[in-house]
Design a protein around this motif. Structure first.
Motif, PDB file in Angstrom:
ATOM      1  N   MET A  12      40.583  38.544  46.740  1.00 47.82           N
ATOM      2  CA  MET A  12      40.539  39.100  45.156  1.00 47.82           C
ATOM      3  C   MET A  12      40.818  40.459  45.252  1.00 47.82           C
ATOM      4  O   MET A  12      40.234  41.393  46.107  1.00 47.82           O
ATOM      5  CB  MET A  12      39.247  38.780  44.684  1.00 47.82           C
ATOM      6  N   ARG A  13      41.498  40.916  44.564  1.00 47.56           N
ATOM      7  CA  ARG A  13      41.782  42.189  44.141  1.00 47.56           C
ATOM      8  C   ARG A  13      41.089  42.682  42.825  1.00 47.56           C
ATOM      9  O   ARG A  13      41.181  42.059  42.039  1.00 47.56           O
ATOM     10  CB  ARG A  13      43.473  42.474  44.094  1.00 47.56           C
ATOM     11  N   LEU A  14      40.701  44.075  42.758  1.00 44.22           N
ATOM     12  CA  LEU A  14      40.443  44.667  41.530  1.00 44.22           C
ATOM     13  C   LEU A  14      41.131  45.867  40.984  1.00 44.22           C
ATOM     14  O   LEU A  14      41.698  46.433  41.676  1.00 44.22           O
ATOM     15  CB  LEU A  14      38.818  45.105  41.775  1.00 44.22           C
ATOM     16  N   ARG A  15      41.215  45.711  39.596  1.00 43.44           N
ATOM     17  CA  ARG A  15      41.837  46.861  39.026  1.00 43.44           C
ATOM     18  C   ARG A  15      40.702  47.544  37.959  1.00 43.44           C
ATOM     19  O   ARG A  15      40.114  46.748  37.385  1.00 43.44           O
ATOM     20  CB  ARG A  15      42.861  46.214  37.935  1.00 43.44           C
ATOM     21  N   TYR A  19      35.872  46.131  36.281  1.00 41.53           N
ATOM     22  CA  TYR A  19      37.141  45.826  36.788  1.00 41.53           C
ATOM     23  C   TYR A  19      37.540  44.586  36.402  1.00 41.53           C
ATOM     24  O   TYR A  19      36.746  43.737  36.045  1.00 41.53           O
ATOM     25  CB  TYR A  19      37.010  45.795  38.560  1.00 41.53           C
ATOM     26  N   GLU A  20      38.967  44.509  36.428  1.00 43.98           N
ATOM     27  CA  GLU A  20      39.559  43.292  36.092  1.00 43.98           C
ATOM     28  C   GLU A  20      40.129  42.598  37.353  1.00 43.98           C
ATOM     29  O   GLU A  20      40.633  43.519  38.382  1.00 43.98           O
ATOM     30  CB  GLU A  20      40.879  43.497  35.253  1.00 43.98           C
ATOM     31  N   THR A  21      39.850  41.541  37.664  1.00 47.05           N
ATOM     32  CA  THR A  21      40.161  40.695  38.824  1.00 47.05           C
ATOM     33  C   THR A  21      41.637  40.314  38.495  1.00 47.05           C
ATOM     34  O   THR A  21      42.234  39.886  37.497  1.00 47.05           O
ATOM     35  CB  THR A  21      39.183  39.763  39.623  1.00 47.05           C
ATOM     36  N   ASP A  22      42.187  39.748  39.892  1.00 46.27           N
ATOM     37  CA  ASP A  22      43.594  39.019  39.849  1.00 46.27           C
ATOM     38  C   ASP A  22      43.385  37.674  39.665  1.00 46.27           C
ATOM     39  O   ASP A  22      44.554  36.865  39.542  1.00 46.27           O
ATOM     40  CB  ASP A  22      44.342  39.351  41.197  1.00 46.27           C
ATOM     41  N   ARG A  23      42.131  37.365  39.340  1.00 46.97           N
ATOM     42  CA  ARG A  23      41.669  35.709  39.009  1.00 46.97           C
ATOM     43  C   ARG A  23      41.387  35.745  37.554  1.00 46.97           C
ATOM     44  O   ARG A  23      40.912  34.633  37.061  1.00 46.97           O
ATOM     45  CB  ARG A  23      40.670  35.482  39.930  1.00 46.97           C
ATOM     46  N   GLY A  24      41.593  36.687  36.883  1.00 47.10           N
ATOM     47  CA  GLY A  24      41.316  36.808  35.254  1.00 47.10           C
ATOM     48  C   GLY A  24      39.803  36.797  35.031  1.00 47.10           C
ATOM     49  O   GLY A  24      39.540  36.352  34.058  1.00 47.10           O
TER      50      GLY A  24
END
Length: 68
Positions: A1-4, A19-24
């Motif tokens: 998982m990546r965080l923004r 943070y927003e994840t690449d999993r929504g």
């Protein structure tokens, strides 16, 4: 998982932060809730879950950014 990184209300950019994840999904970074009375008010806490306190202003600010 990546965080923004979405944002923080901390002047130093520390916690609490969202943070927003690449999993929504959203990840909350903050101090773990330790107040015994407040913890007693939580419902259906599963193994591995914890509670983090964040100011309403942070949620409102991030919601504005995401919804605009």
């Amino acid at each position: 998982m990546r965080l923004r990184f979405l944002g923080s209300t901390s002047e130093a950019g520390a916690c609490p932060s969202l943070y927003e994840t690449d999993r929504g999904t959203i990840v909350v970074q903050g101090l773990t809730l330790t107040d015994a009375e407040a913890l007693g008010d939580l419902r259906h806490v599963l193994d591995g879950e914890s509670a983090v306190e964040v100011p309403k202003e942070l949620l409102v600010e991030i919601a504005r950014r995401v919804l605009d």
